[in-house]
Motif scaffolding. Sequence first.
Motif, mmCIF file in Angstrom:
data_model
loop_
_atom_site.group_PDB
_atom_site.id
_atom_site.type_symbol
_atom_site.label_atom_id
_atom_site.label_comp_id
_atom_site.label_asym_id
_atom_site.label_seq_id
_atom_site.Cartn_x
_atom_site.Cartn_y
_atom_site.Cartn_z
ATOM 1 N N ARG A 187 30.966 1.915 52.028
ATOM 2 C CA ARG A 187 30.666 1.542 53.418
ATOM 3 C C ARG A 187 29.921 2.661 54.168
ATOM 4 O O ARG A 187 28.990 2.398 54.916
ATOM 5 N N ASN A 188 30.364 3.914 53.953
ATOM 6 C CA ASN A 188 29.861 4.998 54.794
ATOM 7 C C ASN A 188 28.465 5.481 54.435
ATOM 8 O O ASN A 188 27.811 6.106 55.248
ATOM 9 N N ASN A 189 28.027 5.224 53.221
ATOM 10 C CA ASN A 189 26.736 5.818 52.875
ATOM 11 C C ASN A 189 25.713 4.863 52.257
ATOM 12 O O ASN A 189 24.853 5.279 51.506
ATOM 13 N N THR A 190 25.823 3.580 52.611
ATOM 14 C CA THR A 190 24.823 2.648 52.086
ATOM 15 C C THR A 190 24.239 1.707 53.143
ATOM 16 O O THR A 190 23.295 0.983 52.846
ATOM 17 N N PHE A 191 24.802 1.718 54.338
ATOM 18 C CA PHE A 191 24.333 0.757 55.357
ATOM 19 C C PHE A 191 23.381 1.379 56.392
ATOM 20 O O PHE A 191 22.940 0.695 57.310
ATOM 21 N N MET A 192 23.077 2.677 56.249
ATOM 22 C CA MET A 192 22.305 3.374 57.294
ATOM 23 C C MET A 192 20.983 2.695 57.602
ATOM 24 O O MET A 192 20.546 2.659 58.747
ATOM 25 N N GLU A 193 20.336 2.151 56.572
ATOM 26 C CA GLU A 193 18.999 1.571 56.767
ATOM 27 C C GLU A 193 19.052 0.063 57.015
ATOM 28 O O GLU A 193 18.006 -0.577 57.083
#
Length: 270
Positions: free
Chosen positions: A142-148
């Motif tokens: 969750r924390n490092n794949t939705f930024m874009e």
Amino acid sequence: LKMFWVFFSCIDVSVSQSGILFSRVFKTYSLMHTNQTVEFVKRKYSEWTQFNHTQMGMMDAIMSLDQLVDESDPDVDFPNSFHAFQTAEGIRQEHPDKDWFQLVGLIHDVGKILALWDEPQWAVVGDTFPVGCRFQDSIVFRNNTFMENPDEKDQTYNSETGMYKLNCGLDNVLMSWGHDEYLYRVLKFNSCSIPEEGLYMIRFHSFYPWHSNGDYMHLCNDKDKQMLPWVKEFNKFDLYTKTSTLPDVDELKPYYQSLIDKYCPGILKW
Ligand SMILES: *[C@@H]1O[C@H](CO)[C@@H](O)[C@H](O)[C@H]1NC(C)=O
Ligand SMILES: *[C@@H]1O[C@H](CO)[C@@H](O)[C@H](O)[C@H]1NC(C)=O
Ligand SMILES: *[C@@H]1O[C@H](CO)[C@@H](O)[C@H](O)[C@H]1NC(C)=O
Ligand SMILES: [Fe+2]
Ligand SMILES: [Fe+2]
């Protein structure tokens, strides 16, 4: 996502092999979590619910999955049809009286056929989650794949309920596009007679944030809550029947063909 990550450090493979698996799985989820937006999911729904792609019987569809290696699944390095028969046989042992349940075990991953029809794996395999409301913390990576993901910053979509009403029911929620929803739609369109519990298992078996982590309950209605134990029961067999003893598919085929003939017979539209 399956147990692999929980036991990542104690699994019996070399460090480098784990590393390769990890990066393959992580890459698939990164693409998925970047590209699965409300707009994308709506487009996929309308593309794939024309059911004009091809016509094929269920057994042929199952066997065609042998050409596929699921890039989101670190457990399976043998043909997908074995997973289908193993899951079905596991269910048959514990639920000999529920032939529809056994059939669900056999067909639950058939929607992965999308990957053979040029859909990228991130739009076919892996865990699913609702789009159109805040991505909850139990979604894998969750924390490092939705930024874009553009929806992450969209006011309409990033509150707890987002574009939905409280307890609207999962039937009214747009799930990330993948093999669960696709097969569900195929079965409905072709008027297959699998009971409601079975259709729920198929439609939500990859919705781990819900069935395994208890998230997204605020979107559920009473019916969803009634169906949840069935989805959990199914998950036991999906997870734990991936053994290396391969089933004798030729011997099992006639029995399972009879279940197909009973519940989703003939040539289906895909
Ligand atoms: C998916 O995401 C990747 C990486 O951001 C991007 O290059 C690609 O164009 C996206 N594909 C679609 C269909 O949006
Ligand atoms: C299915 O129908 C849609 C909409 O009518 C069309 O755009 C598409 O090309 C068709 N696909 C096939 C494989 O015939
Ligand atoms: C993700 O971020 C949240 C909020 O910053 C934090 O509480 C949580 O521990 C993080 N989870 C992981 C797995 O790093
Ligand atoms: Fe699946
Ligand atoms: Fe599966």
